[in-house]
Motif scaffolding. Structure first.
Motif, short mmCIF file in Angstrom:
data_model
loop_
_atom_site.label_atom_id
_atom_site.label_comp_id
_atom_site.label_asym_id
_atom_site.label_seq_id
_atom_site.Cartn_x
_atom_site.Cartn_y
_atom_site.Cartn_z
N MET A 252 17.27 -0.80 -2.13
CA MET A 252 17.24 -1.40 -1.00
C MET A 252 15.87 -1.57 -0.57
O MET A 252 15.32 -2.52 -0.01
CB MET A 252 17.80 -0.46 0.14
N ALA A 253 14.86 -0.61 -1.19
CA ALA A 253 13.51 -0.86 -0.86
C ALA A 253 12.73 -2.25 -1.23
O ALA A 253 11.57 -2.49 -0.80
CB ALA A 253 12.60 0.61 -1.49
N MET A 254 13.66 -2.80 -2.13
CA MET A 254 12.80 -3.90 -2.82
C MET A 254 13.39 -5.07 -2.10
O MET A 254 13.10 -6.35 -2.16
CB MET A 254 13.41 -4.16 -4.42
N ASN A 255 14.34 -4.82 -1.10
CA ASN A 255 14.96 -5.92 -0.35
C ASN A 255 15.60 -7.00 -1.08
O ASN A 255 15.23 -8.15 -0.77
CB ASN A 255 13.61 -6.43 0.66
N PRO A 256 16.29 -6.60 -1.77
CA PRO A 256 17.05 -7.72 -2.82
C PRO A 256 17.85 -8.62 -2.07
O PRO A 256 18.30 -8.25 -0.98
CB PRO A 256 17.96 -6.71 -3.67
N LYS A 257 18.13 -9.84 -2.65
CA LYS A 257 19.21 -10.69 -1.92
C LYS A 257 20.37 -10.37 -2.14
O LYS A 257 21.31 -10.59 -1.24
CB LYS A 257 18.81 -11.93 -2.60
N THR B 171 0.81 -1.25 -0.14
CA THR B 171 -0.16 0.20 -0.03
C THR B 171 0.86 1.35 0.05
O THR B 171 2.14 1.29 0.36
CB THR B 171 -0.97 0.11 1.38
N ARG B 172 0.24 2.23 -0.48
CA ARG B 172 1.03 3.64 -0.56
C ARG B 172 1.74 3.79 1.09
O ARG B 172 2.87 4.22 1.27
CB ARG B 172 0.04 4.98 -0.89
N GLY B 173 0.84 3.64 2.07
CA GLY B 173 1.23 4.09 3.48
C GLY B 173 2.52 3.20 3.64
O GLY B 173 3.68 3.76 4.38
N THR C 167 8.34 2.98 4.76
CA THR C 167 9.64 2.10 4.61
C THR C 167 10.65 3.17 3.71
O THR C 167 11.82 3.26 3.97
CB THR C 167 9.62 0.83 3.42
N ALA C 168 10.08 4.01 2.87
CA ALA C 168 10.98 4.84 1.86
C ALA C 168 11.57 5.91 2.82
O ALA C 168 12.67 6.33 2.74
CB ALA C 168 10.24 5.47 0.99
#
Lengths: 231, 254
Positions: free
Chosen positions: B165-170, B123-125, B130-131
């Motif tokens: 980082m927001a995509m939490n990559p491996k 969701t936007r929230g 996180t951002a």
């Protein structure tokens, strides 16, 4: 009416002409036909541009043929074709519709070039960055390419609309009563003193062109503030 | 999947551009939480290797596995995966580019939230919370509403790191992240990268910044002409490089 020719319009007569209902309604026809033709052209330009960019040969060929056809013949001839030839072929369009369609289809050829250039003009690295975030091709097109291409399209499309205000004068040839036709009608009735009528027409063409130029400048400045520097 | 298995396994990967081979049988394993720095002269294939892992270029032979899953292909027979599977795999590998490549029409905040919202369906929230955290971590909380052309190069690169980082990559891939920066802003980007390394983010970094390599790299790989000539623990690599070509390269840049 027999007798001495009417005297030339004086200053007050010219000013009265400037705001006369006949002139104002002709100006209005010029404005809305130009905007309508430009809007339809922009919409038709999208599939044409995508066809040109497509890797499918038949689609490319269709787009190429379209542009060849509409850019290889004079706009005036195209107007006359839609006005005079289509009815013979059995398709009767109201006068103004035939006029707008001709203007729009002619303009669509140029819009397709503008749209194509704008899509190509979006930095490929924007596409790559979106790729690495896992976005699908469709998402990238919709969320990255289109918004950026729209901003790149703004200046040339604005110039096209500005051109369109003047191109509508060709509608006079198929007797749509826009600003030029109205002016010619006045001048026909007062052949000894045509100058005031043409001066009024010139005033309105300059006014449209200048006013739109200012609007366009504002739009471009706004786009620039929102992340788009001319590069 | 046991924890000792490599996170990323690169096996005999080759890539040609026309008749020019840019990657020659490259093999490399990367452990979870490892920081690997790749050094080498320009044109040695470092960037192409990162782009192959990120699936921005298609490799011609060999395979790359992330957590045991082959990237880009169904099997050794080289049948390609469907586009949506490849898109899904690309989420797991983050990339930071030399030229930042922030989305020019979006603010810093929107750059970071776009993919989490559209790809991860947050969701936007959620995405914005996180951002904001990530912007805080890179020291740019107050720049959330700025467009890329209102930010300095170093600031843009810090936002780009937050976006990845927001995509939490491996694994996070850095392709010469400081090469386009003014000398005085290089440090602000390196500091962020050091911080990520200390937080246990798995990273492969192509860079000429040997200070960064000495500071946080676990291992250093040296590439030339599309080949990995040497892979060694960072300290050993800088103190006594094994391969004469790496020694010569170090001699030039240090």
């Amino acid at each position: 009416m027999p007798g001495a020719p009417a005297p030339a319009l004086g200053l007050t007569g010219t000013l009265a002409l400037l705001v006369s209902p006949l002139v104002l309604s002709a100006v209005w026809v010029t404005i809305w036909t130009a905007i309508a033709a430009q809007a339809i052209a922009a919409l038709c330009g999208v599939p044409l541009a995508l066809a040109e960019l497509s890797s499918l040969k038949p689609l490319k060929a269709v787009a190429w043929f379209y542009n060849w056809l509409f850019q290889g013949t004079p706009l005036l001839m195209q107007l006359i074709f839609f006005w005079a030839v289509l009815p013979i072929l059995g398709l009767r369009l109201p006068l103004i519709v035939a006029g707008i369609v001709a203007l729009a289809l002619n303009e669509a050829a140029r819009m397709s070039q503008i749209i194509r250039a704008a899509i190509i003009g979006v930095d490929a690295r924007q596409f790559e960055a979106a790729r690495t975030l896992g976005m699908s091709s469709w998402q990238i097109f919709r969320l990255i390419i289109v918004p950026q291409a729209l901003r790149l399209m703004l200046p040339p499309t604005g110039n096209e609309l500005n051109y369109q205000f003047k191109a509508t004068s060709l509608l006079a040839a198929i007797s749509v009563v826009e600003l030029t036709r109205q002016t010619l009608n006045f001048a026909d009735r007062d052949p000894a003193h045509p100058l005031p009528y043409f001066a009024v027409a010139a005033f309105y063409y300059f006014a449209m062109s200048t006013a739109w130029g200012l609007v366009q400048q504002r739009l471009e400045n706004r786009a620039e503030r929102r992340g788009f520097a001319e590069s | 999947m046991d924890d000792d298995a490599p996170l990323l396994r690169i096996q005999k990967v080759s890539k040609w551009y026309g008749s020019h081979q840019v990657l020659c049988d490259v093999s490399l394993d990367l452990a979870r939480r490892e920081v690997l720095v790749i050094l080498g002269p320009s044109g040695s294939g470092k960037s192409t290797l990162l782009r192959a892992i990120a699936q921005l270029v298609e490799i011609d032979s060999g395979s790359i596995f992330l957590e045991g899953e082959m990237l880009g292909f169904r099997d050794e027979g080289r049948r390609k995966l469907p586009a949506h599977r490849i898109d899904a795999q690309r989420r797991e590998t983050g990339m930071v580019f030399q030229s930042f490549n922030l989305f020019a029409h979006l603010t810093a905040l929107e750059n970071i939230t776009l993919a989490p919202r559209r790809v991860l369906k947050q969701t936007r929230g959620e995405a914005e919370a996180t951002a904001i955290q990530l912007l805080e971590r890179v020291g740019l909380r107050e720049k959330a509403g700025s467009y890329p052309n209102q930010l300095s190069g170093g600031q843009q690169q810090r936002v780009a790191i937050a976006r990845a980082m927001a995509m939490n990559p491996k694994v996070l891939l850095f392709d010469e992240p400081t090469s386009a920066l003014d000398p005085e802003t290089i440090r602000e980007v390196l500091d962020i990268m050091v911080d990520l390394a200390h937080r246990g983010v798995t990273m492969i970094v192509v860079t000429h910044e040997t200070s960064f390599a000495r500071e946080v790299a676990h291992r250093v790989a040296f590439m030339e002409h599309g080949r990995i000539l040497e892979v060694a623990p960072a300290r050993a690599f800088f103190d006594s490089p094994n391969h004469p070509r790496s020694a010569a390269f170090l001699g030039q840049i240090l």
